[in-house]
Design a protein around this motif. Structure first.
Motif, PDB file in Angstrom:
ATOM      1  N   ASP A 139      20.635   1.505   4.162  1.00  9.17           N
ATOM      2  CA  ASP A 139      21.320   0.546   3.307  1.00  9.17           C
ATOM      3  C   ASP A 139      20.307  -0.137   2.401  1.00  9.17           C
ATOM      4  OD1 ASP A 139      20.020  -1.470   4.810  1.00  9.17           O
ATOM      5  OD2 ASP A 139      21.708  -1.631   6.193  1.00  9.17           O
ATOM      6  N   ALA A 140      20.802  -0.944   1.477  1.00  4.35           N
ATOM      7  CA  ALA A 140      19.919  -1.527   0.467  1.00  4.35           C
ATOM      8  C   ALA A 140      18.841  -2.409   1.089  1.00  4.35           C
ATOM      9  CB  ALA A 140      20.745  -2.341  -0.542  1.00  4.35           C
ATOM     10  N   ALA A 141      19.195  -3.154   2.148  1.00  6.31           N
ATOM     11  CA  ALA A 141      18.215  -4.038   2.774  1.00  6.31           C
ATOM     12  C   ALA A 141      17.089  -3.255   3.423  1.00  6.31           C
ATOM     13  CB  ALA A 141      18.900  -4.926   3.806  1.00  6.31           C
ATOM     14  N   ASP A 142      17.439  -2.207   4.207  1.00  6.49           N
ATOM     15  CA  ASP A 142      16.406  -1.388   4.840  1.00  6.49           C
ATOM     16  C   ASP A 142      15.616  -0.591   3.811  1.00  6.49           C
ATOM     17  OD1 ASP A 142      16.892  -2.271   7.354  1.00  6.49           O
ATOM     18  OD2 ASP A 142      18.023  -0.507   8.017  1.00  6.49           O
ATOM     19  N   LEU A 143      16.277  -0.203   2.722  1.00  5.48           N
ATOM     20  CA  LEU A 143      15.566   0.488   1.648  1.00  5.48           C
ATOM     21  C   LEU A 143      14.481  -0.409   1.064  1.00  5.48           C
ATOM     22  CD1 LEU A 143      15.179   2.795  -0.384  1.00  5.48           C
ATOM     23  CD2 LEU A 143      17.041   1.812  -1.737  1.00  5.48           C
ATOM     24  N   GLY A 144      14.802  -1.668   0.865  1.00  2.00           N
ATOM     25  CA  GLY A 144      13.800  -2.597   0.365  1.00  2.00           C
ATOM     26  C   GLY A 144      12.644  -2.771   1.336  1.00  2.00           C
ATOM     27  N   VAL A 145      12.954  -2.796   2.650  1.00  2.73           N
ATOM     28  CA  VAL A 145      11.899  -2.917   3.656  1.00  2.73           C
ATOM     29  C   VAL A 145      11.006  -1.684   3.644  1.00  2.73           C
ATOM     30  CG1 VAL A 145      11.408  -3.066   6.127  1.00  2.73           C
ATOM     31  CG2 VAL A 145      13.248  -4.433   5.140  1.00  2.73           C
ATOM     32  N   LEU A 146      11.605  -0.490   3.564  1.00  3.92           N
ATOM     33  CA  LEU A 146      10.801   0.736   3.548  1.00  3.92           C
ATOM     34  C   LEU A 146       9.926   0.803   2.311  1.00  3.92           C
ATOM     35  CD1 LEU A 146      10.087   3.444   4.822  1.00  3.92           C
ATOM     36  CD2 LEU A 146      11.993   4.472   3.553  1.00  3.92           C
ATOM     37  N   ALA A 147      10.474   0.439   1.156  1.00  3.36           N
ATOM     38  CA  ALA A 147       9.669   0.441  -0.064  1.00  3.36           C
ATOM     39  C   ALA A 147       8.510  -0.544   0.056  1.00  3.36           C
ATOM     40  CB  ALA A 147      10.546   0.096  -1.271  1.00  3.36           C
ATOM     41  N   THR A 148       8.783  -1.709   0.655  1.00  2.00           N
ATOM     42  CA  THR A 148       7.720  -2.691   0.873  1.00  2.00           C
ATOM     43  C   THR A 148       6.678  -2.143   1.841  1.00  2.00           C
ATOM     44  OG1 THR A 148       9.286  -4.497   0.509  1.00  2.00           O
ATOM     45  CG2 THR A 148       7.229  -5.046   1.628  1.00  2.00           C
ATOM     46  N   ALA A 149       7.134  -1.452   2.884  1.00  2.00           N
ATOM     47  CA  ALA A 149       6.202  -0.861   3.850  1.00  2.00           C
ATOM     48  C   ALA A 149       5.300   0.174   3.188  1.00  2.00           C
ATOM     49  CB  ALA A 149       6.986  -0.218   4.994  1.00  2.00           C
ATOM     50  N   LEU A 150       5.871   1.016   2.333  1.00  2.00           N
ATOM     51  CA  LEU A 150       5.066   2.002   1.627  1.00  2.00           C
ATOM     52  C   LEU A 150       4.052   1.323   0.719  1.00  2.00           C
ATOM     53  CD1 LEU A 150       7.822   4.620   0.675  1.00  2.00           C
ATOM     54  CD2 LEU A 150       6.175   4.735   2.554  1.00  2.00           C
ATOM     55  N   GLY A 151       4.476   0.227   0.088  1.00  2.00           N
ATOM     56  CA  GLY A 151       3.543  -0.515  -0.749  1.00  2.00           C
ATOM     57  C   GLY A 151       2.417  -1.128   0.063  1.00  2.00           C
ATOM     58  N   LEU A 152       2.744  -1.638   1.261  1.00  2.00           N
ATOM     59  CA  LEU A 152       1.722  -2.221   2.121  1.00  2.00           C
ATOM     60  C   LEU A 152       0.713  -1.170   2.580  1.00  2.00           C
ATOM     61  CD1 LEU A 152       3.851  -4.653   4.322  1.00  2.00           C
ATOM     62  CD2 LEU A 152       2.115  -5.278   2.628  1.00  2.00           C
ATOM     63  N   VAL A 153       1.203   0.019   2.940  1.00  2.00           N
ATOM     64  CA  VAL A 153       0.287   1.094   3.334  1.00  2.00           C
ATOM     65  C   VAL A 153      -0.613   1.481   2.172  1.00  2.00           C
ATOM     66  CG1 VAL A 153       0.138   3.514   4.025  1.00  2.00           C
ATOM     67  CG2 VAL A 153       1.757   2.004   5.150  1.00  2.00           C
ATOM     68  N   ALA A 154      -0.020   1.565   0.979  1.00  2.00           N
ATOM     69  CA  ALA A 154      -0.827   1.912  -0.189  1.00  2.00           C
ATOM     70  C   ALA A 154      -1.932   0.888  -0.421  1.00  2.00           C
ATOM     71  CB  ALA A 154       0.066   2.021  -1.427  1.00  2.00           C
ATOM     72  N   ILE A 155      -1.600  -0.391  -0.249  1.00  2.00           N
ATOM     73  CA  ILE A 155      -2.598  -1.442  -0.453  1.00  2.00           C
ATOM     74  C   ILE A 155      -3.607  -1.457   0.695  1.00  2.00           C
ATOM     75  CG2 ILE A 155      -2.936  -3.936  -0.584  1.00  2.00           C
ATOM     76  CD1 ILE A 155      -0.261  -4.091  -2.065  1.00  2.00           C
ATOM     77  N   ALA A 156      -3.115  -1.373   1.939  1.00  2.00           N
ATOM     78  CA  ALA A 156      -4.021  -1.415   3.084  1.00  2.00           C
ATOM     79  C   ALA A 156      -4.924  -0.194   3.161  1.00  2.00           C
ATOM     80  CB  ALA A 156      -3.205  -1.537   4.377  1.00  2.00           C
ATOM     81  N   SER A 157      -4.496   0.915   2.567  1.00  2.00           N
ATOM     82  CA  SER A 157      -5.300   2.135   2.561  1.00  2.00           C
ATOM     83  C   SER A 157      -6.302   2.173   1.418  1.00  2.00           C
ATOM     84  CB  SER A 157      -4.385   3.370   2.459  1.00  2.00           C
ATOM     85  OG  SER A 157      -3.486   3.431   3.535  1.00  2.00           O
ATOM     86  N   VAL A 158      -6.305   1.150   0.589  1.00  2.00           N
ATOM     87  CA  VAL A 158      -7.224   1.109  -0.541  1.00  2.00           C
ATOM     88  C   VAL A 158      -8.685   1.233  -0.112  1.00  2.00           C
ATOM     89  CG1 VAL A 158      -8.122  -0.402  -2.350  1.00  2.00           C
ATOM     90  CG2 VAL A 158      -5.679  -0.058  -2.113  1.00  2.00           C
ATOM     91  N   PRO A 159      -9.106   0.594   0.996  1.00  2.00           N
ATOM     92  CA  PRO A 159     -10.490   0.826   1.421  1.00  2.00           C
ATOM     93  C   PRO A 159     -10.810   2.301   1.615  1.00  2.00           C
ATOM     94  CG  PRO A 159      -9.608  -1.067   2.576  1.00  2.00           C
ATOM     95  CD  PRO A 159      -8.465  -0.464   1.814  1.00  2.00           C
ATOM     96  N   GLY A 160      -9.809   3.097   2.018  1.00  2.00           N
ATOM     97  CA  GLY A 160     -10.028   4.531   2.128  1.00  2.00           C
ATOM     98  C   GLY A 160     -10.259   5.170   0.776  1.00  2.00           C
ATOM     99  N   LEU A 161      -9.476   4.756  -0.216  1.00  2.00           N
ATOM    100  CA  LEU A 161      -9.690   5.267  -1.567  1.00  2.00           C
ATOM    101  C   LEU A 161     -11.048   4.836  -2.102  1.00  2.00           C
ATOM    102  CD1 LEU A 161      -6.151   4.590  -3.094  1.00  2.00           C
ATOM    103  CD2 LEU A 161      -7.069   6.765  -2.277  1.00  2.00           C
ATOM    104  N   GLY A 162     -11.424   3.582  -1.792  1.00  2.00           N
ATOM    105  CA  GLY A 162     -12.740   3.122  -2.195  1.00  2.00           C
ATOM    106  C   GLY A 162     -13.846   3.907  -1.508  1.00  2.00           C
TER     107      GLY A 162
END
Length: 393
Positions: free
Chosen positions: A23-46
């Motif tokens: 549903d729309a609420a869980d979709l927003g949570v999943l999108a936020t989770a993917l964004g958090l992983v992308a940000i938290a994984s930045v040290p790996g990209l660095g």
């Protein structure tokens, strides 16, 4: 290009499936989770950036300690921030722990990708990129297909991601052919008779700071949407960001191939990379303008076709940041100090404008994000032109 496209396709498939399975609420949570992983994984990209640049100049050197430290810090921050994330972003408390497992796996994998990239072992790098994408997104996709829901899908994603570093370590351990060795005959390359200098903490920190700034500024609107917009509008905005992220990462292969040459002072590679990335972005923006409704239908389904008029704006945001990404990597490869300062300034500006000035609506946030992308590109271009890059170490 094939590996990059396959990885982007898997990343694109996650929100596409989620828009139909959650549903729309869980979709927003999943999108936020993917964004958090992308940000938290930045040290790996660095870490990957630092390892690749160092390898291109000096050949292979040990990076085990830096890798383990970076991975532990990346995952630990997510776990420590669980109460804050659960409250501010309105996500379940178990989500950050699952994201921490995925983050640690991504960071560990990035070290091996850096070795392959810096050594210009591009066929193995392509396979490594595909393996990392499959490990990072495959479990989430499988969970969504099986109807496991939000938490079940993230759990499946964490379990599969944990296997990825082992596969990449074996892939990188295979001996490189002579043609893939660093070009030590170039003026900026290391003397093959001298021992290679160790990868320094400063190099890793610079790479981490640059990639963190890039992803924070490009994902900030998605996180702000979760905070400022109602759940339904947040979910709709998440669907639109699929187009932005597609335009951002579609030309990623250009920077991947150019980086080893940029590390050796090849200015022509920077010009070519900027031209190719800009052309790709222009094509994607035009395609979104002509088929915006179709783009939103593919990204989120029939419920989001009404947002088709906004498609070229989302694509333009991603295209602008793709050019910024090239400039940023060129500055890091050239040894510039504080290369990401314009991006941190832009990110702070977006938070101020979206939070205190612009209306808290879908369009208000969207136009704020576009203005931030334009400002970031202008600032990065001016800074790059004014700076005199340091000589390669």
């Amino acid at each position: 290009m094939v590996a990059g496209t396959a990885g982007n396709a898997l990343a694109y498939l996650v929100p596409v499936l989620a828009a139909r399975r959650l549903d729309a609420a869980d979709l927003g949570v999943l999108a936020t989770a993917l964004g958090l992983v992308a940000i938290a994984s930045v040290p790996g990209l660095g870490l990957q950036l630092a390892v690749a640049v160092h390898h291109a100049r000096h050949g292979r050197t040990t990076a085990r300690r830096a890798t383990l430290t970076t991975a532990a810090l990346s995952g630990g921050v997510l776990v420590a921030a669980t109460p804050l994330l659960a409250t501010v972003l309105r996500i379940p408390a178990e989500v950050p722990a699952l994201l921490a497992v995925t983050t640690v796996a991504v960071v560990l994998s990035s070290r091996w990708l850096g070795e392959l990239q810096g050594g210009q072992r591009f066929l193995r790098l392509a396979l490594g990129m595909a393996l990392l994408a499959a490990g990072r997104y495959g479990g989430v996709i499988l969970g969504l297909l099986l109807g496991a829901g939000l938490t079940g899908s993230l759990l499946a994603g964490a379990l599969l991601a944990a296997l990825t570093p082992l596969a990449l370590a074996r892939l990188t351990a295979a001996p490189a052919p002579p043609a893939a060795a660093p070009a030590v005959t170039e003026p900026t390359a290391a003397d093959p008779a001298a021992p290679a200098p160790a990868l320094s903490a400063a190099q890793v920190v610079t790479g981490c700071g640059a990639t963190l700034a890039m992803l924070v500024v490009s994902y900030a609107d998605l996180l702000l949407a979760r905070q400022l917009l109602p759940p339904a509008e947040s979910g709709a905005y998440a669907v639109g960001t699929v187009l932005a992220k597609g335009a951002l990462w579609a030309p990623q292969v250009v920077t991947v191939l150019a980086l080893p040459r940029l590390a050796r002072g090849d200015r022509r590679s920077r010009t070519v990379a900027l031209a190719l990335t800009g052309a790709c972005g222009l094509v994607l923006v035009l395609a979104s303008a002509l088929g915006g409704g179709l783009a939103f239908r593919l990204a989120g389904g029939e419920d989001y076709v009404r947002l088709g008029a906004h498609a070229p704006v989302f694509a333009a945001i991603g295209a602008l940041y793709a050019v910024v990404f090239v400039l940023l990597n060129a500055q890091v490869a050239a040894g510039a100090r504080w290369p990401a300062a314009p991006l941190w300034t832009a990110a702070v500006g977006l938070v101020v404008v979206a939070g205190a000035i612009a209306p808290h609506t879908f369009t208000g946030l969207l136009w704020s994000a576009l203005g931030t992308a334009v400002a970031a590109l202008v600032a990065m271009a001016v800074t790059s032109r004014r700076r005199t890059p340091a000589a390669p170490d």
